[in-house]
Design a protein around this motif. Structure first.
Motif, PDB file in Angstrom:
ATOM      1  N   ARG A 202       0.884  -1.168   0.000  1.00 31.96           N
ATOM      2  CA  ARG A 202       0.000   0.000   0.000  1.00 31.96           C
ATOM      3  C   ARG A 202       0.918   1.213   0.000  1.00 31.96           C
ATOM      4  NH1 ARG A 202      -5.299   0.057   0.233  1.00 31.96           N
ATOM      5  NH2 ARG A 202      -6.342  -1.888   0.707  1.00 31.96           N
ATOM      6  N   TYR A 203       0.631   2.156  -0.888  1.00 30.82           N
ATOM      7  CA  TYR A 203       1.456   3.349  -1.053  1.00 30.82           C
ATOM      8  C   TYR A 203       0.715   4.569  -0.524  1.00 30.82           C
ATOM      9  CZ  TYR A 203       4.235   0.437  -4.193  1.00 30.82           C
ATOM     10  OH  TYR A 203       5.020  -0.555  -4.717  1.00 30.82           O
ATOM     11  N   GLU A 204       1.471   5.466   0.103  1.00 25.56           N
ATOM     12  CA  GLU A 204       0.881   6.685   0.669  1.00 25.56           C
ATOM     13  C   GLU A 204       1.816   7.860   0.397  1.00 25.56           C
ATOM     14  OE1 GLU A 204      -1.107   7.972   4.925  1.00 25.56           O
ATOM     15  OE2 GLU A 204       0.383   6.370   4.891  1.00 25.56           O
ATOM     16  N   ALA A 205       1.242   9.006   0.066  1.00 20.48           N
ATOM     17  CA  ALA A 205       2.042  10.199  -0.227  1.00 20.48           C
ATOM     18  C   ALA A 205       2.833  10.635   0.998  1.00 20.48           C
ATOM     19  CB  ALA A 205       1.137  11.340  -0.691  1.00 20.48           C
ATOM     20  N   VAL A 206       4.060  11.076   0.760  1.00 17.18           N
ATOM     21  CA  VAL A 206       4.913  11.579   1.833  1.00 17.18           C
ATOM     22  C   VAL A 206       4.565  13.032   2.141  1.00 17.18           C
ATOM     23  CG1 VAL A 206       7.309  12.158   2.412  1.00 17.18           C
ATOM     24  CG2 VAL A 206       6.770   9.952   1.376  1.00 17.18           C
ATOM     25  N   SER A 207       4.174  13.791   1.114  1.00 16.44           N
ATOM     26  CA  SER A 207       3.773  15.190   1.321  1.00 16.44           C
ATOM     27  C   SER A 207       2.568  15.499   0.443  1.00 16.44           C
ATOM     28  CB  SER A 207       4.932  16.140   1.012  1.00 16.44           C
ATOM     29  OG  SER A 207       5.246  16.103  -0.366  1.00 16.44           O
ATOM     30  N   THR A 208       2.058  16.688   0.590  1.00 12.70           N
ATOM     31  CA  THR A 208       0.859  17.091  -0.152  1.00 12.70           C
ATOM     32  C   THR A 208       1.210  17.621  -1.538  1.00 12.70           C
ATOM     33  OG1 THR A 208       0.962  19.355   0.664  1.00 12.70           O
ATOM     34  CG2 THR A 208      -0.280  17.748   2.001  1.00 12.70           C
ATOM     35  N   ARG A 209       0.201  17.715  -2.381  1.00 11.41           N
ATOM     36  CA  ARG A 209       0.412  18.327  -3.698  1.00 11.41           C
ATOM     37  C   ARG A 209       0.822  19.784  -3.528  1.00 11.41           C
ATOM     38  NH1 ARG A 209      -0.205  18.046  -9.093  1.00 11.41           N
ATOM     39  NH2 ARG A 209      -1.461  16.214  -9.404  1.00 11.41           N
ATOM     40  N   ALA A 210       0.244  20.466  -2.548  1.00 18.66           N
ATOM     41  CA  ALA A 210       0.604  21.874  -2.305  1.00 18.66           C
ATOM     42  C   ALA A 210       2.088  21.996  -1.957  1.00 18.66           C
ATOM     43  CB  ALA A 210      -0.268  22.451  -1.191  1.00 18.66           C
ATOM     44  N   ALA A 211       2.594  21.089  -1.131  1.00 19.12           N
ATOM     45  CA  ALA A 211       4.014  21.127  -0.761  1.00 19.12           C
ATOM     46  C   ALA A 211       4.894  20.841  -1.978  1.00 19.12           C
ATOM     47  CB  ALA A 211       4.296  20.134   0.352  1.00 19.12           C
ATOM     48  N   TYR A 212       4.459  19.911  -2.816  1.00 20.45           N
ATOM     49  CA  TYR A 212       5.190  19.605  -4.057  1.00 20.45           C
ATOM     50  C   TYR A 212       5.236  20.833  -4.966  1.00 20.45           C
ATOM     51  CZ  TYR A 212       5.644  17.854  -8.874  1.00 20.45           C
ATOM     52  OH  TYR A 212       6.006  17.678 -10.188  1.00 20.45           O
ATOM     53  N   SER A 213       4.086  21.466  -5.161  1.00 19.16           N
ATOM     54  CA  SER A 213       4.028  22.660  -6.014  1.00 19.16           C
ATOM     55  C   SER A 213       4.901  23.776  -5.451  1.00 19.16           C
ATOM     56  CB  SER A 213       2.582  23.149  -6.145  1.00 19.16           C
ATOM     57  OG  SER A 213       1.792  22.173  -6.766  1.00 19.16           O
ATOM     58  N   ALA A 214       4.836  23.963  -4.137  1.00 15.59           N
ATOM     59  CA  ALA A 214       5.648  25.009  -3.500  1.00 15.59           C
ATOM     60  C   ALA A 214       7.137  24.731  -3.684  1.00 15.59           C
ATOM     61  CB  ALA A 214       5.300  25.105  -2.017  1.00 15.59           C
ATOM     62  N   ALA A 215       7.537  23.481  -3.556  1.00 12.49           N
ATOM     63  CA  ALA A 215       8.954  23.127  -3.733  1.00 12.49           C
ATOM     64  C   ALA A 215       9.404  23.398  -5.163  1.00 12.49           C
ATOM     65  CB  ALA A 215       9.175  21.665  -3.353  1.00 12.49           C
ATOM     66  N   LEU A 216       8.546  23.090  -6.148  1.00 10.82           N
ATOM     67  CA  LEU A 216       8.891  23.370  -7.543  1.00 10.82           C
ATOM     68  C   LEU A 216       9.037  24.875  -7.787  1.00 10.82           C
ATOM     69  CD1 LEU A 216       6.641  20.894  -9.582  1.00 10.82           C
ATOM     70  CD2 LEU A 216       9.110  20.762  -9.199  1.00 10.82           C
ATOM     71  N   MET A 217       8.091  25.654  -7.249  1.00 16.49           N
ATOM     72  CA  MET A 217       8.168  27.111  -7.426  1.00 16.49           C
ATOM     73  C   MET A 217       9.420  27.667  -6.758  1.00 16.49           C
ATOM     74  SD  MET A 217       4.235  28.484  -7.178  1.00 16.49           S
ATOM     75  CE  MET A 217       3.769  27.620  -5.700  1.00 16.49           C
ATOM     76  N   ASN A 218       9.713  27.196  -5.558  1.00 15.48           N
ATOM     77  CA  ASN A 218      10.894  27.672  -4.845  1.00 15.48           C
ATOM     78  C   ASN A 218      12.174  27.314  -5.601  1.00 15.48           C
ATOM     79  OD1 ASN A 218      12.108  28.900  -2.427  1.00 15.48           O
ATOM     80  ND2 ASN A 218      12.941  26.847  -2.147  1.00 15.48           N
ATOM     81  N   ASP A 219      12.217  26.110  -6.146  1.00 18.01           N
ATOM     82  CA  ASP A 219      13.387  25.679  -6.905  1.00 18.01           C
ATOM     83  C   ASP A 219      13.575  26.544  -8.145  1.00 18.01           C
ATOM     84  OD1 ASP A 219      15.600  23.910  -7.494  1.00 18.01           O
ATOM     85  OD2 ASP A 219      14.321  23.033  -9.048  1.00 18.01           O
ATOM     86  N   ALA A 220      12.502  26.774  -8.884  1.00 12.74           N
ATOM     87  CA  ALA A 220      12.594  27.598 -10.092  1.00 12.74           C
ATOM     88  C   ALA A 220      13.015  29.015  -9.740  1.00 12.74           C
ATOM     89  CB  ALA A 220      11.245  27.604 -10.821  1.00 12.74           C
ATOM     90  N   TRP A 221      12.445  29.566  -8.682  1.00 13.72           N
ATOM     91  CA  TRP A 221      12.770  30.934  -8.275  1.00 13.72           C
ATOM     92  C   TRP A 221      14.221  31.035  -7.831  1.00 13.72           C
ATOM     93  CZ3 TRP A 221      12.361  33.350  -2.989  1.00 13.72           C
ATOM     94  CH2 TRP A 221      12.510  34.728  -3.059  1.00 13.72           C
TER      95      TRP A 221
END
Length: 150
Positions: free
Chosen positions: A66-85
């Motif tokens: 059984r698989y479960e997300a480690v973080s939320t989609r919001a946290a994933y999106s925020a990490a991508l934005m922070n990385d790009a910035w």
């Protein structure tokens, strides 16, 4: 530094995030098959890759996981934005360009988010020491600040 998810990884993670509970390969497969033809082993490989990348954790249940997300989609999106910035040679210009791409609804959401992060508005210096000013009235003739009531 997060790497953007591939198309199939994103499709799988979308389900894991949406369901917000531990899921099996079979559940994800059956949901994905409503949109596309896909093999069980493909979904199993994608979930295994996501586990190795740290996006999901897994727990054995019989012969399956059984698989479960480690973080939320919001946290994933925020990490991508922070990385790009953070990779910009001019972060302020990147933000201005990003804000320029936003709809009015997105700008309102951004202002709300900034307010939440900043907390309550700070009071003006000395505002806490001053009592509220009230207008003089017949019931309270001293409201003009003169304790004698004149």
């Amino acid at each position: 530094m997060p790497r953007p998810l591939g198309e199939l990884e994103d499709a799988v993670m979308t389900r894991v995030w949406k369901w917000n509970r531990p899921v099996t390969v079979r559940e994800v497969l059956e949901d994905l098959q409503q949109e596309r033809s896909i093999a069980y082993t493909t979904v199993m490989t994608v979930l295994d890759n996501l586990h190795q990348k740290g996006w999901v954790r897994r727990e054995a249940e019989g012969r399956a996981y059984r698989y479960e997300a480690v973080s939320t989609r919001a946290a994933y999106s925020a990490a991508l934005m922070n990385d790009a910035w953070s990779q910009s040679d001019n972060p302020a210009a990147a933000l201005v360009a990003f804000f320029g791409m936003m709809s009015e609804e997105q700008r309102v959401a951004l202002r709300d988010a900034v307010r939440m992060v900043q907390g309550p508005e700070p009071q003006a210096p000395g505002a806490a020491e001053r009592p509220p000013v009230s207008e003089p009235s017949e019931e309270n003739p001293a409201a003009d600040g003169d304790a004698s009531g004149r």
